[in-house]
Design a protein around this motif. Structure first.
Motif, PDB file in Angstrom:
ATOM      1  N   THR A  72       2.447 -12.444   1.787  1.00  0.00           N
ATOM      2  CA  THR A  72       2.235 -11.103   1.268  1.00  0.00           C
ATOM      3  C   THR A  72       0.845 -10.612   1.675  1.00  0.00           C
ATOM      4  O   THR A  72      -0.105 -11.381   1.684  1.00  0.00           O
ATOM      5  N   VAL A  73       0.751  -9.330   1.996  1.00  0.00           N
ATOM      6  CA  VAL A  73      -0.539  -8.703   2.295  1.00  0.00           C
ATOM      7  C   VAL A  73      -0.849  -7.763   1.140  1.00  0.00           C
ATOM      8  O   VAL A  73      -0.019  -6.925   0.769  1.00  0.00           O
ATOM      9  N   VAL A  74      -2.041  -7.938   0.565  1.00  0.00           N
ATOM     10  CA  VAL A  74      -2.447  -7.115  -0.566  1.00  0.00           C
ATOM     11  C   VAL A  74      -3.815  -6.498  -0.309  1.00  0.00           C
ATOM     12  O   VAL A  74      -4.597  -7.004   0.498  1.00  0.00           O
ATOM     13  N   ALA A  75      -4.090  -5.430  -1.013  1.00  0.00           N
ATOM     14  CA  ALA A  75      -5.413  -4.807  -1.015  1.00  0.00           C
ATOM     15  C   ALA A  75      -5.951  -4.872  -2.435  1.00  0.00           C
ATOM     16  O   ALA A  75      -5.220  -4.613  -3.399  1.00  0.00           O
ATOM     17  N   THR A  76      -7.230  -5.241  -2.545  1.00  0.00           N
ATOM     18  CA  THR A  76      -7.885  -5.299  -3.848  1.00  0.00           C
ATOM     19  C   THR A  76      -9.278  -4.701  -3.728  1.00  0.00           C
ATOM     20  O   THR A  76      -9.792  -4.495  -2.635  1.00  0.00           O
ATOM     21  N   HIS A  77      -9.877  -4.485  -4.862  1.00  0.00           N
ATOM     22  CA  HIS A  77     -11.282  -4.079  -4.909  1.00  0.00           C
ATOM     23  C   HIS A  77     -12.120  -5.345  -4.883  1.00  0.00           C
ATOM     24  O   HIS A  77     -12.585  -5.813  -5.911  1.00  0.00           O
ATOM     25  N   TRP A  78     -12.211  -5.946  -3.681  1.00  0.00           N
ATOM     26  CA  TRP A  78     -12.991  -7.163  -3.454  1.00  0.00           C
ATOM     27  C   TRP A  78     -12.581  -8.261  -4.429  1.00  0.00           C
ATOM     28  O   TRP A  78     -13.415  -8.955  -4.993  1.00  0.00           O
ATOM     29  N   GLY A  79     -11.263  -8.395  -4.636  1.00  0.00           N
ATOM     30  CA  GLY A  79     -10.741  -9.470  -5.467  1.00  0.00           C
ATOM     31  C   GLY A  79     -10.472  -9.102  -6.906  1.00  0.00           C
ATOM     32  O   GLY A  79      -9.991  -9.927  -7.672  1.00  0.00           O
ATOM     33  N   ASP A  80     -10.749  -7.874  -7.293  1.00  0.00           N
ATOM     34  CA  ASP A  80     -10.472  -7.411  -8.650  1.00  0.00           C
ATOM     35  C   ASP A  80      -9.311  -6.426  -8.610  1.00  0.00           C
ATOM     36  O   ASP A  80      -8.981  -5.873  -7.568  1.00  0.00           O
ATOM     37  N   GLY A  81      -8.692  -6.197  -9.784  1.00  0.00           N
ATOM     38  CA  GLY A  81      -7.590  -5.268  -9.867  1.00  0.00           C
ATOM     39  C   GLY A  81      -8.035  -3.833  -9.655  1.00  0.00           C
ATOM     40  O   GLY A  81      -9.227  -3.544  -9.718  1.00  0.00           O
ATOM     41  N   PRO A  82      -7.107  -2.949  -9.377  1.00  0.00           N
ATOM     42  CA  PRO A  82      -5.686  -3.247  -9.213  1.00  0.00           C
ATOM     43  C   PRO A  82      -5.407  -3.963  -7.895  1.00  0.00           C
ATOM     44  O   PRO A  82      -6.203  -3.913  -6.960  1.00  0.00           O
TER      45      PRO A  82
END
Length: 119
Positions: A72-82
């Protein structure tokens, strides 16, 4: 259509136990990911504030001498939610190549690049 979103890493990990985001900061920061030349990817899709980083899960994007993985490829705020899910059940090597061939700086460009990665 907006990517599937989870309010926290814990909520994402509960939904994707086979492709978790490591909760240990040292482990997570050791993953090979994409940060658009360390400036982050601008979210021009969902309207969240701040820069995003892309993670290739599980285990980060495969290096040149590593075997490929499906994930899975995800985007985060440098490892924080969302946590924004951008692609599921894709070759992480192909996803990495699709991203690094384009060097996108906006989330909409990332999504376009990932549409060419077969699931």
């Amino acid at each position: 259509m907006n990517p599937r979103s989870f309010p926290s890493v814990e909520a994402y990990n509960a939904a994707y136990p086979d492709c978790p985001i490591p909760t240990d900061p040292a482990t997570r920061h050791g993953l090979r990911g994409y940060q658009a030349a360390m400036s982050g990817v601008t979210d021009d899709v969902t309207g969240t504030e701040g820069s995003l980083t892309l993670d290739f899960l599980p285990g980060g994007a495969p290096g040149p001498h590593e075997g490929d993985r499906t994930g899975t490829v995800v985007a985060t705020h440098w490892g924080d939610g969302p946590v924004l899910v951008l692609a599921e059940r894709v070759s992480l090597r192909a996803a990495w190549r699709a991203i690094t061939d384009q060097w996108p700086t906006r989330l909409s460009e990332v999504r376009i690049a990932l549409t060419h990665v077969p699931s």
